[in-house]
Design a protein around this motif. Structure first.
Motif, PDB file in Angstrom:
ATOM      1  N   ALA A  46       0.824  -1.205   0.000  1.00  0.00           N
ATOM      2  CA  ALA A  46       0.000   0.000   0.000  1.00  0.00           C
ATOM      3  C   ALA A  46       0.860   1.258   0.000  1.00  0.00           C
ATOM      4  CB  ALA A  46      -0.933   0.007   1.212  1.00  0.00           C
ATOM      5  N   LEU A  47       1.987   1.204   0.706  1.00  0.00           N
ATOM      6  CA  LEU A  47       2.874   2.361   0.797  1.00  0.00           C
ATOM      7  C   LEU A  47       3.775   2.487  -0.433  1.00  0.00           C
ATOM      8  CD1 LEU A  47       3.750   4.671   2.686  1.00  0.00           C
ATOM      9  CD2 LEU A  47       5.465   3.121   3.639  1.00  0.00           C
ATOM     10  N   GLY A  48       4.236   1.354  -0.952  1.00  0.00           N
ATOM     11  CA  GLY A  48       5.150   1.360  -2.093  1.00  0.00           C
ATOM     12  C   GLY A  48       4.546   0.686  -3.303  1.00  0.00           C
ATOM     13  N   HIS A  49       3.316   1.081  -3.639  1.00  0.00           N
ATOM     14  CA  HIS A  49       2.595   0.461  -4.750  1.00  0.00           C
ATOM     15  C   HIS A  49       3.289   0.736  -6.083  1.00  0.00           C
ATOM     16  CE1 HIS A  49      -1.052  -1.561  -6.124  1.00  0.00           C
ATOM     17  NE2 HIS A  49      -1.089  -0.732  -7.130  1.00  0.00           N
ATOM     18  N   LYS A  50       3.103  -0.143  -7.039  1.00  0.00           N
ATOM     19  CA  LYS A  50       3.705   0.024  -8.363  1.00  0.00           C
ATOM     20  C   LYS A  50       3.310   1.360  -8.982  1.00  0.00           C
ATOM     21  CE  LYS A  50       4.199  -4.797  -9.871  1.00  0.00           C
ATOM     22  NZ  LYS A  50       3.713  -5.825 -10.833  1.00  0.00           N
ATOM     23  N   ARG A  51       4.310   2.175  -9.318  1.00  0.00           N
ATOM     24  CA  ARG A  51       4.024   3.481  -9.909  1.00  0.00           C
ATOM     25  C   ARG A  51       3.463   3.349 -11.317  1.00  0.00           C
ATOM     26  NH1 ARG A  51       9.851   5.851  -8.913  1.00  0.00           N
ATOM     27  NH2 ARG A  51      10.252   3.635  -9.278  1.00  0.00           N
ATOM     28  N   SER A  52       3.750   2.230 -11.971  1.00  0.00           N
ATOM     29  CA  SER A  52       3.228   2.029 -13.325  1.00  0.00           C
ATOM     30  C   SER A  52       1.714   1.885 -13.334  1.00  0.00           C
ATOM     31  CB  SER A  52       3.859   0.780 -13.947  1.00  0.00           C
ATOM     32  OG  SER A  52       3.556  -0.376 -13.168  1.00  0.00           O
ATOM     33  N   GLN A  53       1.118   1.593 -12.173  1.00  0.00           N
ATOM     34  CA  GLN A  53      -0.331   1.436 -12.074  1.00  0.00           C
ATOM     35  C   GLN A  53      -1.002   2.680 -11.513  1.00  0.00           C
ATOM     36  OE1 GLN A  53      -1.034  -2.142  -9.823  1.00  0.00           O
ATOM     37  NE2 GLN A  53      -0.081  -3.470 -11.342  1.00  0.00           N
ATOM     38  N   MET A  54      -0.214   3.765 -11.354  1.00  0.00           N
ATOM     39  CA  MET A  54      -0.755   5.016 -10.842  1.00  0.00           C
ATOM     40  C   MET A  54      -0.866   6.034 -11.961  1.00  0.00           C
ATOM     41  SD  MET A  54       1.364   5.482  -7.289  1.00  0.00           S
ATOM     42  CE  MET A  54       1.417   4.215  -6.025  1.00  0.00           C
ATOM     43  N   HIS A  55      -1.750   6.992 -11.769  1.00  0.00           N
ATOM     44  CA  HIS A  55      -1.901   8.083 -12.715  1.00  0.00           C
ATOM     45  C   HIS A  55      -0.633   8.920 -12.724  1.00  0.00           C
ATOM     46  CE1 HIS A  55      -3.463  11.857 -14.454  1.00  0.00           C
ATOM     47  NE2 HIS A  55      -4.399  11.088 -15.000  1.00  0.00           N
ATOM     48  N   ALA A  56      -0.307   9.503 -13.858  1.00  0.00           N
ATOM     49  CA  ALA A  56       0.940  10.252 -14.008  1.00  0.00           C
ATOM     50  C   ALA A  56       1.066  11.387 -12.994  1.00  0.00           C
ATOM     51  CB  ALA A  56       1.052  10.815 -15.427  1.00  0.00           C
ATOM     52  N   SER A  57      -0.054  12.011 -12.606  1.00  0.00           N
ATOM     53  CA  SER A  57      -0.001  13.133 -11.675  1.00  0.00           C
ATOM     54  C   SER A  57      -0.315  12.724 -10.239  1.00  0.00           C
ATOM     55  CB  SER A  57      -0.993  14.224 -12.120  1.00  0.00           C
ATOM     56  OG  SER A  57      -2.316  13.715 -12.080  1.00  0.00           O
ATOM     57  N   SER A  58      -0.274  11.432  -9.973  1.00  0.00           N
ATOM     58  CA  SER A  58      -0.684  10.932  -8.663  1.00  0.00           C
ATOM     59  C   SER A  58       0.213  11.443  -7.542  1.00  0.00           C
ATOM     60  CB  SER A  58      -0.663   9.403  -8.669  1.00  0.00           C
ATOM     61  OG  SER A  58      -0.804   8.922  -7.364  1.00  0.00           O
ATOM     62  N   GLY A  59      -0.427  11.860  -6.446  1.00  0.00           N
ATOM     63  CA  GLY A  59       0.327  12.263  -5.268  1.00  0.00           C
ATOM     64  C   GLY A  59       1.007  11.085  -4.600  1.00  0.00           C
ATOM     65  N   MET A  60       0.486   9.867  -4.810  1.00  0.00           N
ATOM     66  CA  MET A  60       1.089   8.693  -4.199  1.00  0.00           C
ATOM     67  C   MET A  60       2.421   8.335  -4.838  1.00  0.00           C
ATOM     68  SD  MET A  60      -0.558   7.619  -1.604  1.00  0.00           S
ATOM     69  CE  MET A  60       0.265   6.040  -1.439  1.00  0.00           C
ATOM     70  N   ARG A  61       2.648   8.750  -6.072  1.00  0.00           N
ATOM     71  CA  ARG A  61       3.932   8.476  -6.726  1.00  0.00           C
ATOM     72  C   ARG A  61       5.081   9.103  -5.942  1.00  0.00           C
ATOM     73  NH1 ARG A  61       3.899   6.790 -12.121  1.00  0.00           N
ATOM     74  NH2 ARG A  61       5.939   7.766 -12.406  1.00  0.00           N
ATOM     75  N   THR A  62       4.853  10.293  -5.424  1.00  0.00           N
ATOM     76  CA  THR A  62       5.920  10.966  -4.688  1.00  0.00           C
ATOM     77  C   THR A  62       6.201  10.285  -3.352  1.00  0.00           C
ATOM     78  OG1 THR A  62       4.327  12.541  -3.745  1.00  0.00           O
ATOM     79  CG2 THR A  62       5.430  13.180  -5.782  1.00  0.00           C
ATOM     80  N   VAL A  63       5.195   9.620  -2.783  1.00  0.00           N
ATOM     81  CA  VAL A  63       5.412   8.864  -1.547  1.00  0.00           C
ATOM     82  C   VAL A  63       6.325   7.671  -1.834  1.00  0.00           C
ATOM     83  CG1 VAL A  63       4.314   7.544   0.298  1.00  0.00           C
ATOM     84  CG2 VAL A  63       3.201   9.588  -0.598  1.00  0.00           C
ATOM     85  N   VAL A  64       6.067   6.976  -2.944  1.00  0.00           N
ATOM     86  CA  VAL A  64       6.926   5.860  -3.345  1.00  0.00           C
ATOM     87  C   VAL A  64       8.346   6.367  -3.600  1.00  0.00           C
ATOM     88  CG1 VAL A  64       7.275   3.991  -4.990  1.00  0.00           C
ATOM     89  CG2 VAL A  64       4.958   4.655  -4.353  1.00  0.00           C
ATOM     90  N   ASN A  65       8.448   7.501  -4.292  1.00  0.00           N
ATOM     91  CA  ASN A  65       9.776   8.072  -4.561  1.00  0.00           C
ATOM     92  C   ASN A  65      10.514   8.390  -3.269  1.00  0.00           C
ATOM     93  OD1 ASN A  65       9.259   7.939  -7.296  1.00  0.00           O
ATOM     94  ND2 ASN A  65       8.586  10.061  -7.462  1.00  0.00           N
ATOM     95  N   GLN A  66       9.795   8.916  -2.282  1.00  0.00           N
ATOM     96  CA  GLN A  66      10.424   9.245  -1.002  1.00  0.00           C
ATOM     97  C   GLN A  66      10.922   7.987  -0.300  1.00  0.00           C
ATOM     98  OE1 GLN A  66      10.862  12.416   0.167  1.00  0.00           O
ATOM     99  NE2 GLN A  66      12.064  11.553   1.853  1.00  0.00           N
ATOM    100  N   LEU A  67      10.131   6.916  -0.360  1.00  0.00           N
ATOM    101  CA  LEU A  67      10.544   5.660   0.261  1.00  0.00           C
ATOM    102  C   LEU A  67      11.800   5.120  -0.420  1.00  0.00           C
ATOM    103  CD1 LEU A  67      10.066   3.386   2.273  1.00  0.00           C
ATOM    104  CD2 LEU A  67       8.439   2.370   0.664  1.00  0.00           C
ATOM    105  N   LEU A  68      11.856   5.219  -1.739  1.00  0.00           N
ATOM    106  CA  LEU A  68      13.047   4.787  -2.472  1.00  0.00           C
ATOM    107  C   LEU A  68      14.268   5.579  -2.020  1.00  0.00           C
ATOM    108  CD1 LEU A  68      11.546   4.540  -6.087  1.00  0.00           C
ATOM    109  CD2 LEU A  68      12.214   2.635  -4.625  1.00  0.00           C
ATOM    110  N   THR A  69      14.093   6.878  -1.850  1.00  0.00           N
ATOM    111  CA  THR A  69      15.200   7.742  -1.436  1.00  0.00           C
ATOM    112  C   THR A  69      15.685   7.397  -0.040  1.00  0.00           C
ATOM    113  OG1 THR A  69      14.369   9.548  -2.820  1.00  0.00           O
ATOM    114  CG2 THR A  69      15.892  10.134  -1.055  1.00  0.00           C
TER     115      THR A  69
END
Length: 406
Positions: free
Chosen positions: A231-254
Motif C-alpha cells: 500500500a505504501l510502495g505500490h507500483k508506480r506504473s499502475q498510478m496516474h501520471a499526476s498521482s500524489g502517491m507516486r511521490t510517496v513511493v519516490n520518497q521511500l526509495l530515497t
C-alpha cells in the motif's frame, strides 16, 4: 484535482487490499472532507465488519450519519466528539507515532521527543516463535548470521545491508516475527503502519516518511518495520501520471537508498500480503532485495498459537495436540478467532447458569464448525502469480510451498 487523484489511487489500492483497515480509514476521512458522506458511511460499514467496535471508525460513522441527517457543522463536530470520551487518553493509549500534519491549517512538527517512546525494546526472541523452522533458517542465513559474524561476512563479501521483505497470506505472524528479530538482535523495534504515513495534505506524507526514518536512525540499532508495504510502495506504473502517491513511493526509495542516506544500524523489515504489487524499484539490491515467504502456521506453530490464546482463560480438558492436528489450513488469525469464539460459547453458558464453566473441547469444536479458513482468496491470487508472473524466479519459494500443499 490532485487531491481527487490521491483519493482515486487510495480506492484502487483498497480494491487490491480490502483488509487493510488503516487504508480504509484514510479513504473515509477523504470522503468526509469532500462531503461524500453516503460513500463514507458505506466504507464505515465495511470497516466495522473487519473490526467491530473500532472507536475511530465509529466516530467517523457518527460524522457521516450526522451530516446526512442535515445537522449543522457545529452539531457534526459535537457528535464526532461525544461527551465522556477522553480523546487525549485514547491518543496516548494508541501511541500515535506521527503528529498531525496540520492543526487548523498551521504546519506542526512531525516528530517530537515523546515519539521516542514508540520505539520498543522487545523481550521476544525467535525461540518464542513456535514452529516456522524454515522461516527461522532463512532469517539466520540472510540477516542474523551476517550480523552475528561481521568478520566472517566481510571475508565472504556479504553483509546485512538493505531490507528484508516478509510476504505471505494475511494473519500468519509477519509482525510477530519482525518483533522477534529485533529482540534477537537486541535492537530497538519501530513498527509503522500506513496510517502513520499517509496524510490528506500534499507533501505531508513524504515528510512523515522522512521523519520516521530519521527517528529510526537516531535510535540505531533499530529494526524499522513497515507493515503493508504494497500500500505504501505500490507500483508506480499502475498510478496516474499526476498521482500524489507516486511521490510517496519516490520518497521511500530515497530513504532506503544508501547513496542518499546513511542507514547504518537501521534494519528495514517490510511485510506485505501482495509482494507482486510492490514497485519493482523497491525490490532492487540495497532496498528490499531479499524476500522470505511466511506461510500458514505448521503443526508446532498452531499448537503454540492455540496455547497462547487460551493460556489466561479458564480451560478444562483441552487437547492442544488434537486441535493443532485438525486445524491445518487455518492462519494464526483464524486460530485466534477460534479461541475467542469458544470463549464466547463458554461465557454464554456460564451467564445462563450463573456459574463459571471452563472452556472445553466441545466449545472449541463448535467454534471450528463455524469458522472457515480466511486465506482462500489469497492462495487463488498466489497461484495465478506463480503460473503467469514468475518469469524471473522471484516466487520459486512460493511455488514450492503451493506444490507441497496440493
Amino acid at each position: 484535482m490532485a487531491d481527487d487523484q490521491v483519493l482515486t489511487d487510495m480506492l484502487t489500492m483498497l480494491d487490491r487490499s480490502p483488509e487493510v483497515l488503516a487504508l480504509r480509514v484514510c479513504v473515509i476521512e477523504l470522503l468526509i472532507e469532500r462531503q461524500r458522506y453516503a460513500d463514507g458511511l458505506a466504507h464505515c460499514g465495511v470497516a466495522l465488519g473487519h473490526d467491530p467496535g473500532n472507536a475511530q471508525v465509529l466516530g467517523l460513522m457518527t460524522r457521516c450519519t450526522t451530516a446526512l441527517s442535515g445537522a449543522s457543522p457545529a452539531q457534526e463536530t459535537a457528535a464526532a466528539a461525544p461527551s465522556g470520551f477522553d480523546w487525549a487518553a485514547a491518543e496516548h493509549e494508541v501511541g500515535d507515532i506521527i503528529e498531525p500534519a496540520f492543526v487548523h491549517g498551521v504546519p506542526t512538527d512531525f516528530v517530537t521527543e515523546d515519539d521516542a517512546a514508540t520505539v520498543e525494546r522487545p523481550a521476544l526472541r525467535l525461540a518464542d516463535v513456535g514452529g516456522m523452522a524454515e522461516v527461522k533458517r532463512q532469517l539466520d542465513l540472510t540477516l542474523l548470521g551476517p550480523l552475528r559474524n561481521p568478520e566472517l561476512a566481510k571475508a565472504f563479501g556479504t553483509s546485512a545491508r538493505g531490507g528484508l521483505l516478509l510476504y505471505g497470506p494475511p494473519g500468519c505472524g509477519k509482525t510477530f516475527i519482525a518483533s522477534a528479530v529485533a529482540g534477537e538482535l537486541g535492537a530497538n523495534f519501530y513498527p509503522i503502519e500506513i496510517a502513520d504515513i499517509l496524510d490528506i495534505y500534499i507533501g505531508a506524507s513524504e515528510r512523515n516518511l522522512h521523519s520516521v526514518f530519521e527517528l529510526a536512525r537516531r535510535n540505531a540499532p533499530c529494526v524499522l518495520f513497515l507493515d503493508e508495504v504494497d500500500a505504501l510502495g505500490h507500483k508506480r506504473s499502475q498510478m496516474h501520471a499526476s498521482s500524489g502517491m507516486r511521490t510517496v513511493v519516490n520518497q521511500l526509495l530515497t530513504e532506503m537508498d544508501s547513496a542518499t542516506h546513511s542507514n547504518d544500524g537501521v534494519f528495514v523489515l517490510g511485510a506485505t500480503n501482495h509482494p507482486w504489487d510492490v514497485d519493482v524499484a523497491l525490490r532492487r539490491p540495497g532496498r528490499f532485495d531479499r524476500m522470505i515467504f511466511v506461510g500458514l502456521p505448521d503443526l508446532a506453530a498452531r499448537k503454540s498459537i492455540l496455547h497462547y490464546h487460551l493460556r489466561e482463560r479458564p480451560v478444562a480438558g483441552i487437547d492442544l495436540n488434537a486441535l493443532a492436528t485438525h486445524t491445518d489450513g487455518l492462519s494464526g488469525a483464524d486460530l485466534a478467532h477460534v479461541c475467542t469464539s469458544a470463549t464466547q460459547l463458554a461465557m454464554a453458558d456460564s451467564m445462563r447458569t450463573g456459574e463459571v464453566r471452563p472452556i472445553g473441547m466441545p466449545d472449541v469444536q463448535a467454534a471450528l464448525a463455524q469458522i472457515r479458513a480466511s486465506t482462500g482468496a489469497w492462495f487463488e491470487s498466489a497461484r495465478n502469480v506463480v503460473e503467469f508472473a514468475n518469469g524471473d524466479g522471484s516466487y520459486d519459494e512460493l511455488a514450492r510451498y503451493l506444490k507441497g500443499r496440493r
